[in-house]
Scaffold this motif. Sequence first.
Motif, short mmCIF file in Angstrom:
data_model
loop_
_atom_site.label_atom_id
_atom_site.label_comp_id
_atom_site.label_asym_id
_atom_site.label_seq_id
_atom_site.Cartn_x
_atom_site.Cartn_y
_atom_site.Cartn_z
N MET A 56 7.18 10.11 2.21
CA MET A 56 6.45 9.47 3.32
C MET A 56 6.00 8.07 2.92
SD MET A 56 5.36 9.96 6.43
CE MET A 56 5.32 11.71 6.66
N GLY A 57 5.48 7.92 1.72
CA GLY A 57 5.02 6.60 1.27
C GLY A 57 6.14 5.58 1.21
N PHE A 58 7.27 5.96 0.62
CA PHE A 58 8.39 5.02 0.52
C PHE A 58 9.02 4.75 1.89
CE2 PHE A 58 8.63 6.54 -4.03
CZ PHE A 58 8.11 5.36 -4.55
N GLY A 59 9.09 5.78 2.74
CA GLY A 59 9.62 5.58 4.09
C GLY A 59 8.75 4.65 4.91
N MET A 60 7.44 4.83 4.79
CA MET A 60 6.52 3.95 5.52
C MET A 60 6.61 2.52 4.98
SD MET A 60 3.30 6.55 5.90
CE MET A 60 2.16 5.34 6.54
N ALA A 61 6.77 2.38 3.66
CA ALA A 61 6.91 1.03 3.08
C ALA A 61 8.15 0.35 3.63
CB ALA A 61 6.97 1.13 1.56
N LEU A 83 0.82 -1.20 0.00
CA LEU A 83 0.00 0.00 0.00
C LEU A 83 0.86 1.26 0.00
CD1 LEU A 83 -2.84 1.36 0.36
CD2 LEU A 83 -2.38 1.25 2.82
N CYS A 84 1.84 1.29 0.87
CA CYS A 84 2.69 2.48 0.99
C CYS A 84 3.57 2.66 -0.23
CB CYS A 84 3.53 2.41 2.26
SG CYS A 84 2.53 2.49 3.77
N MET A 98 -2.37 6.60 3.07
CA MET A 98 -1.20 6.79 3.94
C MET A 98 -1.63 7.01 5.39
SD MET A 98 1.87 8.64 1.91
CE MET A 98 1.04 10.15 1.50
N GLY A 99 -2.75 7.69 5.60
CA GLY A 99 -3.25 7.87 6.95
C GLY A 99 -3.64 6.56 7.58
N ILE A 100 -4.30 5.71 6.82
CA ILE A 100 -4.68 4.38 7.32
C ILE A 100 -3.43 3.57 7.65
CG2 ILE A 100 -5.73 2.17 6.65
CD1 ILE A 100 -7.73 3.86 4.96
N ALA A 101 -2.44 3.63 6.79
CA ALA A 101 -1.19 2.90 7.04
C ALA A 101 -0.49 3.43 8.29
CB ALA A 101 -0.26 3.00 5.82
#
Length: 180
Positions: A43-48, A14-15, A169-172
């Motif tokens: 943020m997306g790649f960092g969270m992934a 998802l991220c 991203m908020g859900i993640a």
Amino acid sequence: MHGPASSGWLLVALCAATGVYCLLRMRSSVEEQRRAAGGEALMGFGMAAMAVPAVVFTPPRWTWTAYAVVFGAAAVRALWASRTSPHHLHHLVGSAAMVYMALVMGSSPTHGHGSSGVPALTGALALYFTGYVLLSGARLVPVAAAAGDPGAAGWGDRPELARACRLSMGIAMVAMLLAM
């Protein structure tokens, strides 16, 4: 992160997909869209990367310091940008949450498996992002079609997709905070 590996991989997917879409949004003709998309891609790649199940890969301790430095710099940038756009305050909270998670995961004796109990800051961040998810979801529902030809807008200029990206991203983020 700890917990079932399957949910960790779903978060990674998802991220990462959100990060890729945000990179596509950086091609927008609107300057503010490009700036916001860059921060959201980071943020997306960092969270992934943070969501990779610890059973599969346990990063060395220095990795958490690197995450803290990168997202600390992103927080400073969001703070600077917030003087012209209040949306960047959310980026500031998100970056600060990433710094917090990196520091907690790096200081954990189990190398990123979290600790027992819910510290007050974790709870406060989880509440903030839960509220953000609920508000983002409510805003996503009534998005009207753009005037004119809906196919004319590029991928980076579709507000409903940008909102869906932020929602995911908020859900993640909620899931990652709860897994700490």
